[in-house]
Write a protein that holds these residues in place. Structure first.
Motif, short mmCIF file in Angstrom:
data_model
loop_
_atom_site.label_atom_id
_atom_site.label_comp_id
_atom_site.label_asym_id
_atom_site.label_seq_id
_atom_site.Cartn_x
_atom_site.Cartn_y
_atom_site.Cartn_z
N TYR A 53 -53.37 -61.35 27.24
CA TYR A 53 -52.05 -61.72 26.72
C TYR A 53 -52.11 -61.96 25.22
CZ TYR A 53 -47.66 -64.21 26.04
OH TYR A 53 -46.43 -64.60 25.60
N THR A 54 -53.09 -62.73 24.77
CA THR A 54 -53.18 -63.07 23.35
C THR A 54 -53.51 -61.84 22.51
OG1 THR A 54 -54.58 -64.81 24.27
CG2 THR A 54 -53.81 -65.16 22.12
N TYR A 55 -54.34 -60.97 23.06
CA TYR A 55 -54.70 -59.75 22.33
C TYR A 55 -53.48 -58.84 22.16
CZ TYR A 55 -57.08 -55.42 21.14
OH TYR A 55 -57.49 -54.28 20.50
N ASN A 56 -52.67 -58.74 23.20
CA ASN A 56 -51.50 -57.85 23.15
C ASN A 56 -50.31 -58.44 22.42
OD1 ASN A 56 -52.74 -55.72 24.56
ND2 ASN A 56 -52.33 -56.72 26.50
N SER A 57 -50.14 -59.75 22.45
CA SER A 57 -48.96 -60.35 21.82
C SER A 57 -49.29 -61.00 20.47
CB SER A 57 -48.34 -61.39 22.75
OG SER A 57 -49.22 -62.48 22.90
N TYR A 58 -50.55 -61.10 20.12
CA TYR A 58 -51.02 -61.69 18.86
C TYR A 58 -50.73 -63.17 18.74
CZ TYR A 58 -51.14 -56.74 17.72
OH TYR A 58 -51.37 -55.40 17.76
N PRO A 60 -50.77 -67.06 21.23
CA PRO A 60 -50.98 -67.67 22.55
C PRO A 60 -49.64 -68.02 23.20
CG PRO A 60 -51.75 -69.13 20.79
CD PRO A 60 -51.26 -67.90 20.15
N PRO A 61 -49.58 -67.99 24.52
CA PRO A 61 -48.33 -68.36 25.20
C PRO A 61 -48.07 -69.86 25.09
CG PRO A 61 -50.07 -68.06 26.81
CD PRO A 61 -50.65 -67.66 25.47
N ASN A 62 -46.80 -70.24 25.24
CA ASN A 62 -46.46 -71.66 25.22
C ASN A 62 -47.08 -72.38 26.41
OD1 ASN A 62 -44.91 -71.59 22.86
ND2 ASN A 62 -43.14 -70.83 24.00
N THR A 63 -47.07 -71.73 27.57
CA THR A 63 -47.69 -72.26 28.79
C THR A 63 -48.41 -71.11 29.48
OG1 THR A 63 -45.81 -71.78 30.22
CG2 THR A 63 -45.81 -73.93 29.10
N LEU A 64 -49.26 -71.44 30.42
CA LEU A 64 -49.94 -70.39 31.19
C LEU A 64 -48.93 -69.60 32.01
CD1 LEU A 64 -53.19 -72.22 32.33
CD2 LEU A 64 -52.94 -70.50 30.54
N ALA A 65 -47.88 -70.25 32.49
CA ALA A 65 -46.85 -69.56 33.26
C ALA A 65 -46.16 -68.50 32.42
CB ALA A 65 -45.84 -70.56 33.81
N ASP A 66 -45.99 -68.74 31.12
CA ASP A 66 -45.39 -67.76 30.22
C ASP A 66 -46.23 -66.49 30.13
OD1 ASP A 66 -43.33 -69.51 29.74
OD2 ASP A 66 -44.03 -70.11 27.74
N ALA A 67 -47.51 -66.61 30.37
CA ALA A 67 -48.41 -65.46 30.36
C ALA A 67 -48.54 -64.82 31.74
CB ALA A 67 -49.79 -65.87 29.86
N GLY A 68 -47.76 -65.33 32.71
CA GLY A 68 -47.82 -64.80 34.06
C GLY A 68 -48.98 -65.33 34.87
N ILE A 69 -49.58 -66.42 34.42
CA ILE A 69 -50.73 -67.00 35.10
C ILE A 69 -50.24 -68.11 36.02
CG2 ILE A 69 -52.92 -68.21 34.79
CD1 ILE A 69 -53.04 -66.85 31.99
#
Length: 152
Positions: A53-58, A60-69
Protein backbone atom coordinates in the motif's frame (compact mmCIF):
# COMPACT_ATOMS: atom_id res chain seq x y z
CA UNK A 1 11.92 -63.60 53.06
CA UNK A 2 10.10 -61.73 50.39
CA UNK A 3 11.56 -58.29 49.47
CA UNK A 4 9.30 -55.33 50.16
CA UNK A 5 7.78 -53.51 47.18
CA UNK A 6 7.25 -50.38 49.25
CA UNK A 7 10.49 -48.70 48.10
CA UNK A 8 9.71 -49.45 44.44
CA UNK A 9 6.20 -48.02 44.78
CA UNK A 10 7.60 -44.89 46.42
CA UNK A 11 10.17 -44.46 43.61
CA UNK A 12 7.53 -44.91 40.91
CA UNK A 13 5.29 -42.43 42.72
CA UNK A 14 8.05 -39.80 42.75
CA UNK A 15 8.75 -40.38 39.03
CA UNK A 16 5.02 -40.12 38.28
CA UNK A 17 4.72 -36.88 40.25
CA UNK A 18 7.71 -35.35 38.43
CA UNK A 19 6.20 -36.39 35.09
CA UNK A 20 2.89 -34.70 35.92
CA UNK A 21 4.69 -31.51 37.03
CA UNK A 22 6.73 -31.45 33.81
CA UNK A 23 3.62 -32.01 31.69
CA UNK A 24 1.76 -29.15 33.40
CA UNK A 25 4.78 -26.86 32.91
CA UNK A 26 4.98 -27.68 29.17
CA UNK A 27 1.24 -27.09 28.71
CA UNK A 28 1.41 -23.74 30.51
CA UNK A 29 4.28 -22.60 28.28
CA UNK A 30 2.60 -23.77 25.05
CA UNK A 31 -0.28 -21.26 25.21
CA UNK A 32 1.73 -18.02 24.97
CA UNK A 33 4.08 -19.52 22.38
CA UNK A 34 1.16 -20.57 20.18
CA UNK A 35 -0.33 -17.07 20.51
CA UNK A 36 3.02 -15.49 19.56
CA UNK A 37 3.25 -17.66 16.44
CA UNK A 38 -0.23 -16.53 15.37
CA UNK A 39 0.71 -12.89 16.11
CA UNK A 40 3.94 -13.21 14.10
CA UNK A 41 2.13 -14.74 11.11
CA UNK A 42 -0.50 -11.98 11.21
CA UNK A 43 2.21 -9.31 11.47
CA UNK A 44 4.07 -10.69 8.43
CA UNK A 45 0.84 -10.69 6.43
CA UNK A 46 -0.04 -7.15 7.54
CA UNK A 47 3.50 -5.93 6.80
CA UNK A 48 3.32 -7.28 3.24
CA UNK A 49 -0.01 -5.55 2.64
CA UNK A 50 1.14 -2.34 4.33
CA UNK A 51 4.41 -2.25 2.37
CA UNK A 52 2.49 -2.73 -0.90
CA UNK A 53 0.00 0.00 0.00
CA UNK A 54 2.69 2.49 1.01
CA UNK A 55 4.82 1.70 -2.04
CA UNK A 56 1.89 2.23 -4.42
CA UNK A 57 0.31 5.27 -2.75
CA UNK A 58 3.54 6.94 -1.49
CA UNK A 59 1.89 7.58 1.87
CA UNK A 60 0.91 5.44 4.85
CA UNK A 61 -2.82 4.84 5.36
CA UNK A 62 -4.68 6.62 8.16
CA UNK A 63 -5.70 3.22 9.56
CA UNK A 64 -5.01 -0.38 8.61
CA UNK A 65 -8.65 -0.66 7.49
CA UNK A 66 -7.99 2.14 4.95
CA UNK A 67 -5.36 -0.13 3.41
CA UNK A 68 -7.86 -3.01 3.23
CA UNK A 69 -6.23 -4.83 6.13
CA UNK A 70 -8.75 -6.62 8.34
CA UNK A 71 -8.64 -9.18 11.15
CA UNK A 72 -5.88 -7.37 13.01
CA UNK A 73 -5.17 -9.08 16.34
CA UNK A 74 -5.24 -6.90 19.48
CA UNK A 75 -1.50 -7.57 19.93
CA UNK A 76 -0.74 -5.40 16.86
CA UNK A 77 -0.91 -1.60 16.95
CA UNK A 78 -0.64 0.80 13.98
CA UNK A 79 -0.43 4.58 14.35
CA UNK A 80 0.04 7.05 11.48
CA UNK A 81 2.39 9.77 12.73
CA UNK A 82 2.57 12.03 9.67
CA UNK A 83 2.14 12.02 5.89
CA UNK A 84 5.35 10.02 5.56
CA UNK A 85 5.76 8.24 8.89
CA UNK A 86 3.98 5.55 10.93
CA UNK A 87 4.58 3.38 13.98
CA UNK A 88 3.94 -0.38 14.03
CA UNK A 89 4.04 -2.29 17.33
CA UNK A 90 3.69 -5.98 18.12
CA UNK A 91 3.13 -7.19 21.68
CA UNK A 92 4.63 -10.67 22.18
CA UNK A 93 4.04 -12.85 25.26
CA UNK A 94 7.43 -14.63 25.10
CA UNK A 95 11.00 -14.15 23.87
CA UNK A 96 12.07 -15.78 20.62
CA UNK A 97 15.46 -16.10 19.00
CA UNK A 98 14.61 -18.98 16.69
CA UNK A 99 14.67 -18.01 13.04
CA UNK A 100 11.61 -18.92 11.03
CA UNK A 101 12.04 -21.75 8.55
CA UNK A 102 9.06 -20.61 6.45
CA UNK A 103 9.83 -17.63 4.21
CA UNK A 104 7.22 -14.89 3.94
CA UNK A 105 5.94 -13.56 0.61
CA UNK A 106 8.24 -10.54 1.06
CA UNK A 107 11.23 -12.87 1.26
CA UNK A 108 10.19 -14.60 -1.96
CA UNK A 109 9.74 -11.25 -3.72
CA UNK A 110 13.15 -9.91 -2.72
CA UNK A 111 14.95 -13.28 -2.78
CA UNK A 112 16.69 -12.10 0.37
CA UNK A 113 16.00 -12.94 4.00
CA UNK A 114 14.29 -10.14 5.89
CA UNK A 115 15.02 -9.04 9.40
CA UNK A 116 17.77 -7.33 11.30
CA UNK A 117 20.49 -9.46 9.67
CA UNK A 118 19.69 -8.26 6.13
CA UNK A 119 21.52 -5.02 5.35
CA UNK A 120 19.79 -4.80 1.93
CA UNK A 121 16.26 -4.36 3.28
CA UNK A 122 15.67 -2.43 6.48
CA UNK A 123 12.94 -0.39 8.08
CA UNK A 124 15.06 2.71 7.38
CA UNK A 125 14.41 2.08 3.66
CA UNK A 126 10.69 2.65 4.19
CA UNK A 127 9.81 -1.03 4.53
CA UNK A 128 8.15 -2.57 7.53
CA UNK A 129 10.36 -5.55 8.39
CA UNK A 130 9.04 -8.24 10.76
CA UNK A 131 11.78 -10.35 12.30
CA UNK A 132 11.07 -13.75 13.85
CA UNK A 133 13.51 -12.77 16.59
CA UNK A 134 11.77 -10.71 19.25
CA UNK A 135 11.70 -9.95 22.94
CA UNK A 136 8.77 -10.28 25.30
CA UNK A 137 6.55 -7.20 25.30
CA UNK A 138 6.24 -4.40 22.75
CA UNK A 139 8.41 -4.59 19.65
CA UNK A 140 7.94 -1.29 17.80
CA UNK A 141 9.25 0.21 14.59
CA UNK A 142 8.86 3.73 13.28
CA UNK A 143 8.84 3.68 9.50
CA UNK A 144 9.54 6.72 7.32
CA UNK A 145 8.20 6.34 3.80
CA UNK A 146 10.91 7.11 1.25
CA UNK A 147 9.09 5.71 -1.78
CA UNK A 148 7.73 9.09 -2.96
CA UNK A 149 11.24 10.53 -3.13
CA UNK A 150 12.13 8.12 -5.96
CA UNK A 151 9.54 9.50 -8.39
CA UNK A 152 10.83 10.95 -11.65
Amino acid sequence: MKPSLKSYKLGLGVIGLLTVILLVFVLIQAGPTKQDIATYNAAVNIADQLNNYTYNSYTPPNTLADAGITNVPPSILYIKLSATKYRFCIDYKTNSSVLSQTPSPTEFMTLLPIGSDNPSLTSSDGYLVISPDHHKGDNCQTITNTFGSYQF
